[in-house]
Design an enzyme around this catalytic site. Structure first.
Site, PDB file in Angstrom:
ATOM      1  CE1 TYR A  53      -4.328  -0.237  -0.568  1.00 52.92           C
ATOM      2  CE2 TYR A  53      -4.101  -2.120   0.901  1.00 52.92           C
ATOM      3  CZ  TYR A  53      -4.834  -1.410  -0.030  1.00 52.92           C
ATOM      4  OH  TYR A  53      -6.059  -1.850  -0.418  1.00 52.92           O
TER       5      TYR A  53
ATOM      6  CD  GLU B 250      -3.903 -31.810  10.316  1.00 53.79           C
ATOM      7  OE1 GLU B 250      -3.472 -32.956  10.479  1.00 53.79           O
ATOM      8  OE2 GLU B 250      -4.679 -31.497   9.399  1.00 53.79           O
TER       9      GLU B 250
ATOM     10  CG  ASP C  16      -6.896 -34.659  10.969  1.00 59.85           C
ATOM     11  OD1 ASP C  16      -6.982 -34.816  12.200  1.00 59.85           O
ATOM     12  OD2 ASP C  16      -7.518 -33.779  10.353  1.00 59.85           O
TER      13      ASP C  16
END
EC number: 5.6.2.2
Lengths: 439, 439
Positions: B182, B268, B320
């Protein structure tokens, strides 16, 4: 060393802007000229102090916003035609579950089978009440008998969720919605079903979902002039570095909230949060700074409300100048339809829109190239907001939104970086505070 | 009161499982029987202690994984054919920028215009080196002259980014990539361009992006047996309640890392993190628990590496049982292609895969209904992983992945909740630690 850093925020204000453009554009020089309009901090602080003391007396604070007159839920008259759930301690929730189950057992023993009376959470039942300035769930119950093919499964799920919540409370732990689902995948089928029944159970028991000790994941962070206990650990939010303290997922483990802040600064995004935290903005202007990093999550909404209720401080919001910034404000203030039954605990009334407002873009001469054209979808969302009661109530907001839709321009908080990385903390915010420029 | 809660984790293990199923299934009773296999904590702790002490002597720790032999980057021989960037202090980065700019000025004054020599970050240049077990950027430079229509714009952007970084360092602050963009939207056009040049500048200066004080947003949280200073504030991660401490976005402000932990537990997802934090698992088995809440962000990767390098503790991962769990491990261990030039600082070698592993599903008799069928996309990702060098290196991982692809089943960490909400902390993890069941 660390103390030196703490004071750096104030000191650096006087220093030349290091990120000055090579060739000073007129917008940049104008922006820089605003710095000279700043009064000494002591004078701004005096204003803020009187404002904070007014807010703590529950008088309408700040400008002429009509929403300033709305009361916190604890002062509300007893609700008759809509549901109000409340935070309950574990013993009380457990005994409510016991009563429900005993009633079911009596009913079964007397040969009538059993049935739950469940408040209807249909969309048609979720309405915005202008008097309360939030979305509520109307009181309307439907029976969920076990001895009916259409409702047998849901009645079973309801009984199972009641038993699981009972187990969680007895152990004194907290679990996530996902944990709950996995305890009986065969019965629940998919998580949407256990989630929905969990909300039903909240309504049936008249308690918040937090009281059931089933929590959502947290994304919020907080820094600033605030100390509180998280599960018994004393947290001093002025000593949380730049990273801040993660807002706890389980609000019922938060206690002993203390603060010498003069206001709460609610920030939409983490980039602005980081700027404020690193510059230790809260030491120049005593405040509590928090963000949910985008869409507000339940934990952050509960936390903000607790701060507002206990500390009675004005809440000033710093969001992007686009329809979503306003939409995020609306979720904090009026709640979401999905959680309408708990809106009393999840919403924080009377949040002031500090910036970045559509009128700021010209007022602060944000360069054209830092503004973005609104997409068709943006315009659609903006127009829908104009029809929302919570916007209509506030004349200033309507005007700002009309300006946005007329100019078809939006801008992020970060657009202020075009005047230097610390323009936000050194000029924009102090000037806003000095001029009490919020609506 | 608070002390009582801290001990509750261990105490509750003896208590009856509150979330026992109404009718005890055979899987549940087997799962419960595993509890009796647990040796006393003192015996498990003795194992962990010898493990931690072995790791701190940089001997291969734990099982026979070949990856155990790989060294941390600080022990690596000087790189010749690939780029190694390093953390540099602000003074050193500033003087490197000064040298670059002086060279450009000399070149201009002598009538030759100016040009930057920029390392090529093309995909073909990003390769996995088995010896290092991580993705690196090969050393190959291309010229970016200003006096060439094809590169004039990019040369200008490069000069501008160098000047902005210089300004940031001089002020002693940190900014986000969005802030940087910006400051000159007109020149950069879109953020992808300033981001890309920022990476170029890192490579040119031979320093990490953190050294440039341009940071990404943080999502990670940490609790457990760890104290460190965040921007001078002393943080005790055993006193961070259930919410934990947000991992700071700017790693260079982290100092004074101290710990009496025996291992680092990398998680996780935040649901499992919350369970571990609430049960104060780290007080039963001294450890540091951290999560990036899904895909690892740069801040969490830097933080994990710092912990590993300074504390020399084994890192055990709980993810997982699906291809994405493994993929997340790979990002922590080997890095992502996009940041290959900085892989030495971003990667943590020798992470052990604790669970939930495909073989655990049968070993712990996770009920069928808590397992999910793999989608076609899952299977595709799994097969691709089998071809990846970092998987091939580890025989155990190949076997696990083959089991996953053969059974076509996946499961989340939360699936263990089917045996009770605290099964994870009371049975599964202690048993894993006792049996040193990681690969």
């Amino acid at each position: 060393m660390s103390e030196r850093k703490r004071r750096a925020g104030a000191g650096a204000a006087a220093a030349a802007s290091a990120s000055k453009k090579p060739r000073v554009s007129s917008a940049a020089s104008y922006a820089e000229s605003l710095r000279s309009k700043l009064r000494p901090d002591a004078s701004i602080l005096a204003t803020l102090r009187s404002l904070a003391s007014a807010a703590s007396k529950s008088k309408p604070a700040g400008s002429s916003s009509s929403s300033a007159s709305k009361a916190l839920a604890e002062d509300e008259p007893a609700a008759n035609n809509y549901i109000v759930v409340a935070d309950q301690d574990s013993a009380s929730v457990t005994s409510r579950i016991n009563r429900l189950v005993l009633a079911a057992a009596h009913s079964i023993l007397s040969g009538r089978g059993f049935s739950f009376a469940v408040p209807s959470r249909a969309a048609s039942n979720q309405v915005y009440l202008p008097d309360l300035d939030r979305i509520v769930l109307l009181r309307r119950e439907s029976a969920r008998p076990f001895a009916n093919v259409a409702t047998a499964r849901k009645a079973t799920i309801t009984a199972r969720v009641l038993s699981l919540v009972h187990a969680v409370l007895r152990r004194g732990i907290h679990v996530t919605k996902r944990d709950l689902f996995y305890t009986d995948v065969k019965l629940f089928g998919d998580q949407a079903q256990s989630d929905a029944v969990l909300d039903d159970v909240s309504c049936m028991l008249g308690c918040t979902r937090s009281s059931l000790h089933v929590v959502a994941s947290e994304k919020g962070v907080v820094v600033g002039r605030l100390t509180f206990a998280d599960d018994g650990d004393r947290i001093d939010c002025t000593r949380m570095g730049v990273g801040g303290k993660a807002i706890p997922p389980n609000i019922d483990r938060v206690s002993g909230i203390e603060s010498d802040a003069l206001f709460i600064l609610l920030v939409e995004k983490d980039a602005a949060f980081m700027r404020l935290a690193e510059d230790r903005f809260y030491n120049r202007f005593p405040c509590i700074i928090l963000t949910a990093k985008g869409q507000p999550d339940v934990a952050t909404r509960l936390f903000l409300r607790r701060l507002k209720v206990e500390l009675k401080l004005p809440v000033l919001a710093l969001v992007d100048s686009d329809p979503y910034g306003l939409k995020i404000l609306s979720v904090y203030m009026c709640g979401s339809k999905n959680m309408s039954y708990d809106s009393a605990n999840l919403t924080t009334p009377d949040i002031k829109w500090l910036g970045v407002r559509p009128s700021d873009l010209d007022k602060y001469r944000v360069p054209e190239q830092c503004r973005l054209p609104m997409t068709d979808h943006d315009i659609k969302v903006g127009k829908e907001l104009l029809e929302e009661d919570f916007v209509k109530q506030n004349e200033g907001w309507v005007k700002e939104l009309e300006t946005m839709l007329r100019t078809r321009q939006k801008a992020e908080i970060q657009a202020l970086s075009s005047f230097g990385f610390q323009y936000l903390t050194e000029v924009y915010l102090p000037l806003k505070l000095q001029q009490q420029d919020w609506i």
